[in-house]
Design a protein around this motif. Structure first.
Motif, mmCIF file in Angstrom:
data_model
loop_
_atom_site.group_PDB
_atom_site.id
_atom_site.type_symbol
_atom_site.label_atom_id
_atom_site.label_comp_id
_atom_site.label_asym_id
_atom_site.label_seq_id
_atom_site.Cartn_x
_atom_site.Cartn_y
_atom_site.Cartn_z
ATOM 1 N N CYS A 15 0.849 -1.191 0.000
ATOM 2 C CA CYS A 15 0.000 0.000 0.000
ATOM 3 C C CYS A 15 0.885 1.241 0.000
ATOM 4 C CB CYS A 15 -0.911 -0.008 1.217
ATOM 5 S SG CYS A 15 -1.904 1.500 1.376
ATOM 6 N N TYR A 17 0.001 4.320 0.854
ATOM 7 C CA TYR A 17 -0.429 5.444 1.695
ATOM 8 C C TYR A 17 0.459 5.582 2.928
ATOM 9 C CZ TYR A 17 -4.473 6.209 -1.285
ATOM 10 O OH TYR A 17 -5.283 6.491 -2.358
ATOM 11 N N CYS A 18 0.096 4.987 4.033
ATOM 12 C CA CYS A 18 0.808 5.373 5.270
ATOM 13 C C CYS A 18 2.028 4.487 5.547
ATOM 14 C CB CYS A 18 -0.146 5.397 6.449
ATOM 15 S SG CYS A 18 -0.444 3.811 7.213
ATOM 16 N N VAL A 20 2.584 2.335 7.669
ATOM 17 C CA VAL A 20 2.383 0.967 8.164
ATOM 18 C C VAL A 20 2.890 -0.020 7.103
ATOM 19 C CG1 VAL A 20 0.677 -0.735 8.933
ATOM 20 C CG2 VAL A 20 0.472 1.645 9.650
ATOM 21 N N GLY A 21 2.617 0.289 5.832
ATOM 22 C CA GLY A 21 3.172 -0.542 4.754
ATOM 23 C C GLY A 21 2.492 -1.886 4.609
ATOM 24 N N CYS A 22 1.168 -1.895 4.533
ATOM 25 C CA CYS A 22 0.433 -3.167 4.429
ATOM 26 C C CYS A 22 0.696 -3.838 3.072
ATOM 27 C CB CYS A 22 -1.064 -2.911 4.550
ATOM 28 S SG CYS A 22 -1.530 -2.306 6.176
ATOM 29 N N LEU A 49 -6.941 -4.559 5.409
ATOM 30 C CA LEU A 49 -6.632 -3.238 4.850
ATOM 31 C C LEU A 49 -7.590 -2.234 5.464
ATOM 32 C CD1 LEU A 49 -6.241 -3.864 0.981
ATOM 33 C CD2 LEU A 49 -4.404 -3.456 2.629
ATOM 34 N N CYS A 50 -7.170 -1.004 5.584
ATOM 35 C CA CYS A 50 -8.081 0.035 6.076
ATOM 36 C C CYS A 50 -8.864 0.606 4.902
ATOM 37 C CB CYS A 50 -7.306 1.119 6.820
ATOM 38 S SG CYS A 50 -6.416 2.256 5.740
ATOM 39 N N LYS A 52 -8.665 3.300 3.298
ATOM 40 C CA LYS A 52 -7.854 3.902 2.228
ATOM 41 C C LYS A 52 -7.209 2.810 1.369
ATOM 42 C CE LYS A 52 -5.782 6.134 5.499
ATOM 43 N NZ LYS A 52 -6.198 6.659 6.766
ATOM 44 N N GLY A 53 -6.628 1.824 2.030
ATOM 45 C CA GLY A 53 -5.969 0.737 1.304
ATOM 46 C C GLY A 53 -6.938 -0.036 0.428
ATOM 47 N N HIS A 185 -3.153 5.219 11.386
ATOM 48 C CA HIS A 185 -2.390 3.998 11.110
ATOM 49 C C HIS A 185 -3.291 2.815 11.498
ATOM 50 C CE1 HIS A 185 0.622 7.196 11.764
ATOM 51 N NE2 HIS A 185 1.306 6.569 10.848
ATOM 52 N N PRO A 186 -4.438 2.706 10.832
ATOM 53 C CA PRO A 186 -5.510 1.830 11.334
ATOM 54 C C PRO A 186 -5.137 0.356 11.469
ATOM 55 C CG PRO A 186 -6.324 3.269 9.585
ATOM 56 C CD PRO A 186 -4.838 3.423 9.621
ATOM 57 N N ILE A 187 -4.371 -0.149 10.519
ATOM 58 C CA ILE A 187 -4.093 -1.594 10.586
ATOM 59 C C ILE A 187 -3.129 -1.906 11.719
ATOM 60 C CG2 ILE A 187 -3.113 -3.544 9.275
ATOM 61 C CD1 ILE A 187 -6.021 -2.542 8.488
HETATM 62 FE FE1 SF4 Z 1 -2.495 1.451 3.622
HETATM 63 FE FE2 SF4 Z 1 -4.258 1.607 5.606
HETATM 64 FE FE3 SF4 Z 1 -2.283 -0.169 5.714
HETATM 65 FE FE4 SF4 Z 1 -1.767 2.427 5.993
HETATM 66 S S1 SF4 Z 1 -2.973 1.146 7.382
HETATM 67 S S2 SF4 Z 1 -0.622 0.980 4.744
HETATM 68 S S3 SF4 Z 1 -3.241 3.328 4.584
HETATM 69 S S4 SF4 Z 1 -3.970 -0.144 4.247
#
Ligand code: SF4
Length: 710
Positions: A15, A17-18, A20-22, A49-50, A52-53, A185-187
């Motif tokens: 991912c 976005y943030c 966390v790097g999912c 995934l959150c 956004k992901g 950083h939801p995940i």
């Molecule tokens: Fe992407 Fe959400 Fe995971 Fe951040 S927490 S890397 S935005 S899926």
């Protein structure tokens, strides 16, 4: 693969976005469209995934707003016209050469992004430092984690996050300071939620001036007054000392500075600290006793500490709590700074800030400069010893006329920078502006003399490093639209146009190999890593020296030998003063800024997704009902928020979650249909931490009143 429909192919990526790097699992359909899911078994997110992901593929599947061709304008008031890549490159190189010849190498600058891939960062840094001969490269990571970089450097000897996300599974006390990971950083936060579910004895403390969703899981919410974090950390430190819970062995054998620290935290009583922070003594005592009794204590923080005029001191005062208790270098123990962007860490690895050199080498160290010069094969003395311009300095220098040209890559400073009118003034004054972007919604395009269309996520290959030092390879899955090119290709092509020798890379993997070899022998040594290994192992945590076999290094400092000159961790006694601007009768409210759950940065990607607008569809001002009542403001009243730098007009959102005297606005909205009165950075100040140069986004003095249209 066996579940794939005919014509579909299966891929893995990360991912974008943030921090966390999912891991994401991607199916590409026969029409070339991507379908994204969480990657099962991935060490970061294991299939989750959150919001956004989950909507990541929209950025690639929807190319309606993409920049497709290079463009040039030949005069400030002229319209830009489509040109060929050759024309755009020739023009840009000619202007850069002329400016450098007339005004010197420091007359040009690059302003890049924590979204750039490591290879892109590497070549930009090499170009400006090793060939142009200036250190004028900074990135929007300056706005995000530079206080943490300095904090780690001063306390642990280097910018090295010592823990992994998996340590959250082992901690029994977690202190979340100045962060709202449940939204930002939801995940990662789901991991904490799962840990709490498994072990209800896990104690979670959150300090935040706002009651956020993260607080719902907390055993203690310390709703501190804005800017009082250091006073709080010191009070906790003092109580830990009084409880006899310091780790004497660790302090004697592995740390320095404890006596001065002890003196500094005893300067205030707990009662005094509680009064300043606006929390009860009981809550501070309970926090201290949780940490004192912890078997494994972790701290976690992000912008609430970093984005401050005293951001480095805030970092140090929090890290000190790990050091005095010896809570580092064991499973579940240590400080964990979170990054807002997907590759802020990768940018630091290649030295992509105005005061850094590759592999965390020090720009001020002549031996380090010589090492890099020799590796790059550039003349001795080419790398300037003076740090370049930081983000805010860059745009001020444009405004002052000392900087003539800026090349903006993958970032939107007209929304994201503090005191944005100053940035606008700088861009207006600039002799030459290059904008390298994927979409035509970037506000900087209005000032661009040259536009380079760039490839987006999944349209190019490269690597990123998340907040726990985890490196992932991201494959190219689809072609970029029009004539858009990968950022690294654009930079290398420009460097060749300038006549520079070190950019003849045939493939992106060669850039990575060069970067990896330059890390050999350093603390972030990844000389054992290449694309083949990354593809095979999926992710690897640095360091990964030559000959490494596993998946890297989850935990640093397990031998309690630190990267400082003495090998000991440094406990710093810091002042607890907050040097933010002062409120006044005219501007009595403290404005805090931050993210909302479903948007990311300046919404150039997430703003395209209707589903993500449903959560909070417009900007707002969060204000306490008691303040609102005093000012005659009701829910959804249009309010004007003002200070000497500018104003915004947004609807009020009344909330008990913010303290009286404070107000909050999201950071995401910029200019919409020519109107910029949603843009919170009209109000923020360009005051920065003197050591990290990170702006004070969380503390601006403003006035608030109901706005009545004349
Ligand atoms: Fe992407 Fe959400 Fe995971 Fe951040 S927490 S890397 S935005 S899926």
């Amino acid at each position: 693969e066996k579940h794939l429909k005919a014509g579909f192919t299966q891929h893995q990526s990360t991912c974008c976005y943030c921090g966390v790097g999912c891991g994401v699992s991607i199916q590409k359909d026969p029409l070339g469209r991507l379908h994204v899911e969480g990657e099962k078994g991935h060490p970061v997110n294991d299939g989750k995934l959150c919001s956004k992901g989950m909507n990541l593929h929209y950025t690639v599947n929807d190319s309606s707003d993409r920049l497709l061709y290079p463009e040039i304008r030949y005069g400030k008031n002229q319209a830009r016209k489509r040109v060929s890549w050759d024309q755009a490159m020739e023009r840009t190189a000619a202007v850069f050469k002329a400016l450098i010849k007339q005004y010197g190498p420091d007359s040009v600058a690059f302003y890049a992004s924590g979204q750039c891939l490591t290879e892109e960062y590497y070549v930009i840094n090499k170009l400006i430092k090793g060939y142009i001969g200036s250190n004028n490269i900074d990135t929007n990571s300056r706005l995000c984690m530079s206080s943490a970089v300095v904090g780690y450097k001063l306390s642990l000897g280097e910018d090295s996050v010592p823990v992994s996300f998996e340590d959250l599974d082992f901690a029994d006390v977690l202190f979340v300071a100045g962060a709202n990971p449940a939204w930002c950083h939801p995940i990662l936060w789901r991991r904490v939620e799962a840990a709490k579910e498994r072990n209800p004895q896990l104690k979670i403390i959150v300090s935040d001036p706002r009651k956020t969703q993260t607080c719902e899981l907390a055993d203690i919410h310390l709703q501190v007054n804005p800017g009082t974090d250091i006073v709080l950390h010191h009070a906790i430190g003092r109580l830990i000392i009084e409880m006899g819970a310091v780790d004497q062995h660790f302090i004697q054998q592995h740390a320095e500075g404890f006596e001065a620290y002890r003196e500094s935290v005893f300067l205030r009583t707990i009662e005094e600290a509680a009064l300043i922070c606006g929390v009860s003594t009981a809550a501070i005592e309970q926090t201290a006793s949780f940490i004192a009794g912890a078997k494994a204590y972790m701290s976690m923080w992000t912008m609430g500490l970093n984005q401050s005029a005293v951001g480095v001191n805030k970092n140090l005062s929090l890290i000190n709590l790990n050091l005095i208790t010896g809570q580092i270098g064991r499973p579940g123990a240590g400080p964990l700074s979170l990054t807002g962007q997907p590759n802020a860490m990768g940018g630091r690895e290649v030295g992509g800030l105005s005061n850094l050199l590759p592999a965390h080498r020090d720009l001020l160290n002549s031996a380090h400069r010589e090492e890099v010069e020799a590796f790059w094969g550039v003349p001795s003395g080419r790398i300037a010893s003076k740090p370049g311009l930081s983000a805010t300095e860059m745009f001020s220098a444009l405004e002052a006329g000392t900087l003539k040209a800026v090349w903006i890559i993958c970032t939107n400073p007209l929304t994201s920078m503090p005191d944005v009118h100053l940035v606008e003034a700088g861009l207006k004054k600039a002799k030459f502006v290059v904008v390298q972007e994927i979409s035509n919604c970037a506000e900087t395009l209005a000032y661009a003399d040259v536009v380079f269309p760039a490839a987006a996520w999944a349209e190019k290959e490269g690597t990123m490093t998340n907040a726990e030092r985890r490196i992932s390879y991201l494959p190219k899955l689809v072609d970029a639209p029009g004539e858009a090119l990968p950022d690294a290709t654009i930079i290398c092509r420009f460097a060749q146009e300038m006549g520079y020798a070190g950019f003849n890379f045939n493939q992106t993997r060669e850039i990575y190999d060069e970067h990896a070899q330059l890390t050999a022998g350093t603390h972030i040594d990844i000389s054992g890593l290449n694309y083949t290994i990354l593809k095979e192992k999926r992710t690897v945590q640095w360091p990964y020296p030559s000959g490494s076999k596993g998946v890297g290094t989850p935990r640093l400092f397990t031998d309690h030998h630190f990267y400082t000159a003495s090998g000991k961790a440094q406990i710093h006694a810091v002042s607890d003063e907050n040097t933010s601007e002062k409120c006044s009768d005219e501007y009595p409210f403290i404005l805090n800024t931050g993210r909302i759950r479903d948007q990311w940065h300046t919404m150039s990607k997430t703003g395209k997704v209707n589903k993500l607008k449903q959560h909070l569809s417009e900007s707002f001002l969060e204000i306490h009902p008691s303040d609102a009542a005093r000012l005659g403001i009701q829910e959804a009243t249009l309010v004007e928020v003002k200070n000497k730098r500018g104003f915004v007009r947004v609807k009020a959102k009344l909330s008990q979650n913010i303290k009286p005297g404070g107000v909050f606005m999201p950071m995401h909205w910029g200019k919409i249909a020519g109107r910029d009165d949603n843009r919170v950075n009209n109000l923020t100040s360009s005051l920065v931490d003197p050591k990290s140069k990170e702006p004070d986004f969380k503390f601006s003095a403003v006035s608030v009143q109901a706005f009545i249209k004349q």
